[in-house]
Design an enzyme around this catalytic site. Structure first.
Site, short mmCIF file in Angstrom:
data_model
loop_
_atom_site.label_atom_id
_atom_site.label_comp_id
_atom_site.label_asym_id
_atom_site.label_seq_id
_atom_site.Cartn_x
_atom_site.Cartn_y
_atom_site.Cartn_z
CE LYS A 157 -0.41 10.75 17.66
NZ LYS A 157 0.73 11.03 16.72
N GLY A 164 -5.40 4.50 13.89
CA GLY A 164 -6.10 5.79 13.87
C GLY A 164 -6.99 6.03 15.09
CD GLU A 199 2.58 13.87 18.35
OE1 GLU A 199 3.21 12.97 18.94
OE2 GLU A 199 1.94 13.67 17.30
CE LYS A 200 1.78 24.19 17.07
NZ LYS A 200 0.72 24.94 17.78
CE1 TYR A 201 -3.92 17.77 12.54
CE2 TYR A 201 -3.99 20.09 11.93
CZ TYR A 201 -4.24 18.76 11.64
OH TYR A 201 -4.82 18.44 10.44
CD GLU A 274 3.16 4.97 10.92
OE1 GLU A 274 2.53 4.14 10.27
OE2 GLU A 274 2.64 5.67 11.82
NE ARG A 291 1.16 -2.85 13.16
CZ ARG A 291 0.70 -2.11 12.15
NH1 ARG A 291 0.79 -2.56 10.92
NH2 ARG A 291 0.20 -0.91 12.34
NE ARG A 337 -4.28 0.64 3.91
CZ ARG A 337 -3.93 0.59 5.19
NH1 ARG A 337 -4.83 0.30 6.11
NH2 ARG A 337 -2.70 0.84 5.55
P1 ADP Z 1 -0.57 0.08 8.73
O1 ADP Z 1 0.32 1.16 9.24
O2 ADP Z 1 0.05 -1.25 8.60
O3 ADP Z 1 -1.28 0.53 7.55
P2 ADP Z 1 -2.96 0.40 10.24
O4 ADP Z 1 -2.77 1.48 11.25
O5 ADP Z 1 -3.80 0.66 9.07
O6 ADP Z 1 -1.56 -0.15 9.88
O7 ADP Z 1 -3.47 -0.88 10.99
C1 ADP Z 1 -3.39 -2.16 10.43
C2 ADP Z 1 -4.42 -3.03 11.02
O8 ADP Z 1 -4.15 -3.26 12.37
C3 ADP Z 1 -5.80 -2.44 10.99
O9 ADP Z 1 -6.66 -3.52 10.81
C4 ADP Z 1 -5.96 -1.80 12.35
O10 ADP Z 1 -7.31 -1.76 12.72
C5 ADP Z 1 -5.16 -2.73 13.20
N1 ADP Z 1 -4.41 -2.10 14.30
C6 ADP Z 1 -3.41 -1.23 14.20
N2 ADP Z 1 -2.90 -0.92 15.41
C7 ADP Z 1 -3.62 -1.63 16.30
C8 ADP Z 1 -3.58 -1.76 17.72
N3 ADP Z 1 -2.72 -1.10 18.47
N4 ADP Z 1 -4.46 -2.60 18.28
C9 ADP Z 1 -5.35 -3.27 17.55
N5 ADP Z 1 -5.41 -3.19 16.21
C10 ADP Z 1 -4.58 -2.38 15.59
P1 ADP Z 2 -1.68 5.26 14.68
O1 ADP Z 2 -0.92 4.56 15.74
O2 ADP Z 2 -3.15 5.20 14.87
O3 ADP Z 2 -1.20 4.88 13.32
P2 ADP Z 2 -0.19 7.75 14.36
O4 ADP Z 2 0.47 8.41 15.49
O5 ADP Z 2 0.68 6.99 13.43
O6 ADP Z 2 -1.34 6.81 14.90
O7 ADP Z 2 -1.04 8.82 13.56
C1 ADP Z 2 -1.97 8.45 12.56
C2 ADP Z 2 -2.20 9.60 11.60
O8 ADP Z 2 -2.69 10.74 12.29
C3 ADP Z 2 -0.94 10.09 10.90
O9 ADP Z 2 -0.66 9.35 9.75
C4 ADP Z 2 -1.28 11.54 10.60
O10 ADP Z 2 -2.07 11.65 9.46
C5 ADP Z 2 -2.12 11.94 11.78
N1 ADP Z 2 -1.28 12.58 12.82
C6 ADP Z 2 -0.69 11.98 13.88
N2 ADP Z 2 0.00 12.86 14.63
C7 ADP Z 2 -0.14 14.05 14.03
C8 ADP Z 2 0.31 15.38 14.33
N3 ADP Z 2 1.05 15.66 15.41
N4 ADP Z 2 -0.06 16.40 13.50
C9 ADP Z 2 -0.84 16.14 12.44
N5 ADP Z 2 -1.30 14.94 12.09
C10 ADP Z 2 -0.97 13.88 12.88
MG MG Z 3 0.72 5.12 12.59
#
Ligand code: ADP
Ligand code: ADP
Ligand code: MG
Length: 447
Positions: A157, A164, A199-201, A274, A291, A337
């Site tokens: 990660k 994502g 990170e552990k999956y 989260e 945010r 969405r």
């Molecule tokens: P939420 O947890 O609010 O659902 P998302 O992860 O779906 O957030 O992201 C919300 C929006 O912000 C999406 O349009 C995503 O592409 C954008 N986004 C999220 N994190 C970042 C980041 N670190 N940098 C740029 N864009 C981001």
């Molecule tokens: P982002 O900043 O892109 O939102 P997150 O760390 O919140 O990234 O992770 C996005 C998604 O990826 C989570 O909602 C979950 O579905 C999956 N995920 C993240 N970390 C793990 C994990 N350690 N094991 C399994 N799924 C994960």
């Molecule tokens: Mg997230």
């Protein structure tokens, strides 16, 4: 209270914020790229200024252009929405230096939580359980050693990741090298920071997040949880509140951990913690989003609290005028969405002219969008073009209301995922509430 706010965003969220300002009697300043001249957020604002070419990097991410407009227009505050500059500590700091209020937490707090690896360490220090893993890995060699300690499957990660991106699943040792390099590269090009950790999956888990409001006087209030396990490629597709899998006792424990997390960093404003939750009820901190979130409306529906208005009030220095015991969760809310993409063609995103738009209505149906008839959806930005939200007394009723509303929603001229959302709603896993984050790719529904 502020008399003028600049909204540093576009699309449905800019419109959402503009509406809150209008209701509060606050004047609004829109900024827009050359391709967004005819965008709804521009016509709804009191003033609008073009800040550059279509690419977000040249317009909506152009910090000095935005601050110049804010200063020239006399805006006292900037609301960054989500995405774009919303989690940019440098921008929040620049606002502070310019004497403009950034509607969000302090730059130091954004920086601390924005580095997902540092955030995890901070949470561990505050006795909030985190997903097992390791700190930042310097190179592939170190990654190999740490991977053996953690065990497969695991995730690489990006510490700067979001939306994502910068996440790779590694099932066996042979896949580590490729995953390490591609996660790091994706993060470097998307966020300018290639740092990664392991990170552990966790399999068969739910993504549950907790909404908080924190004022500048030490008051922290929790607005319940959101279930966001319906995801495709780690991106949320459909959210609901409350989670069908969280009972009262579990909610209390999640609330307690979230409040601890917020207090540990001196959080202010609206924020979301989260967690991943497993079948035994164990939960692990994943990250904190500093945010407003895309899915905030489902929380608004069940609490009756306008989160955007509270963000603005808190940033202007007002205290929360209610306490935890005043918050009651009523009924059930679901959000779908709506993305401009073609599920039949690998979810390929696409733009185009909206030749016909019909928005569903009726009691407790809400459609947050910046679309209008004949609007040209530009290809430059996020593919999300709307959010359909419903509220009802029970989950069953909310489900039926969402199905009816989705059936009625008509968007012609632009590909969209409406039918895919209908399929999701009708699936046994969703109906039962027992779905986990792997549902879409695990054969429940194939994308
Ligand atoms: P939420 O947890 O609010 O659902 P998302 O992860 O779906 O957030 O992201 C919300 C929006 O912000 C999406 O349009 C995503 O592409 C954008 N986004 C999220 N994190 C970042 C980041 N670190 N940098 C740029 N864009 C981001
Ligand atoms: P982002 O900043 O892109 O939102 P997150 O760390 O919140 O990234 O992770 C996005 C998604 O990826 C989570 O909602 C979950 O579905 C999956 N995920 C993240 N970390 C793990 C994990 N350690 N094991 C399994 N799924 C994960
Ligand atoms: Mg997230």
């Amino acid at each position: 209270m502020f008399s003028k706010i600049l909204i540093a965003n576009r699309g449905e969220i800019a419109v959402r914020i503009l509406r809150a300002c209008r209701e509060m009697g606050i004047n609004t300043v829109a900024v827009y790229s050359e391709v967004d001249r005819d965008a709804l957020h521009v016509s709804l604002a009191d003033e609008g200024y073009c800040i550059g070419p279509p690419a977000a990097a040249d317009s909506y991410l152009n910090q000095s252009a935005i601050l110049t407009v804010a200063a020239a227009a006399g805006a006292e505050a900037i609301h960054p929405g989500y995405g774009l500059l919303s989690e940019n500590a440098e921008f929040a700091d620049l606002c502070r230096q310019c004497g403009i209020a950034f509607i969000g937490p302090a730059p130091e707090v954004i920086a601390k939580m924005g580095d997902k690896e540092e955030a995890k360490r901070t949470m561990q220090g505050a006795c909030v359980p985190v997903i097992p893993g390791c700190g930042l890995v310097a190179d592939l060699e170190e990654a190999e050693i740490r991977a053996l300690e953690i065990g497969y499957p695991l995730l690489v990660k990006a510490r700067a990741g979001g939306g994502g991106r910068g996440i790779r699943l590694v099932k066996t040792g042979g896949e580590l090298k490729g995953a390490f390099l591609s996660a790091s590269e994706e993060a470097r090009s998307a966020f300018g920071d290639g740092g990664v950790y392991l990170e552990k999956y966790l399999d068969h888990v739910k993504h549950i997040e907790v909404q908080l409001l924190c004022d500048n006087f030490g008051n922290v209030v929790c607005l319940g949880e959101r279930e966001c396990s319906l995801q495709r490629k780690n991106q949320k597709l459909l959210e609901e509140s409350p989670s069908p899998a969280i009972c009262g006792d579990m909610r209390e424990r999640l609330t307690e951990a979230s409040v601890k997390a917020a207090r540990a960093v001196g959080y202010t404003g609206a924020g979301t913690v989260e967690f991943l939750v497993d079948g035994e009820g164990a939960f692990y901190f994943m990250e904190m989003n500093t945010r407003l979130q895309v899915e905030h409306p489902v929380t608004e529906m069940v609490t009756g609290i306008d989160i955007v208005k509270w963000q603005i009030r808190i940033a202007s220095g007002l205290p929360l005028d209610f306490t935890q015991s005043d918050v009651s969760l009523r009924g059930h809310s679901i959000e779908c969405r709506i993305n401009a993409e073609n599920p039949a063609a690998g979810f390929r995103p696409g733009g185009g002219r909206v030749s016909l738009l019909h928005v569903p209505g009726g009691p407790w149906v809400r459609f947050d969008t910046a679309l209008y008839q004949d609007y040209m959806v530009p290809p430059y930005y996020d593919s999300m073009i709307g959010k359909l939200i419903v509220h009802a007394g029970t989950r069953q009723e909310a489900l039926r209301k969402m199905r009816a509303a989705l059936c009625e929603l008509t968007i012609e001229g632009v590909d969209c995922n409406r039918d895919f959302q209908l399929e999701l709603l009708q699936s046994d896993a969703f109906q039962s509430g027992n779905y986990t984050t792997g549902f879409i790719k695990s054969g429940g529904l194939n994308d």
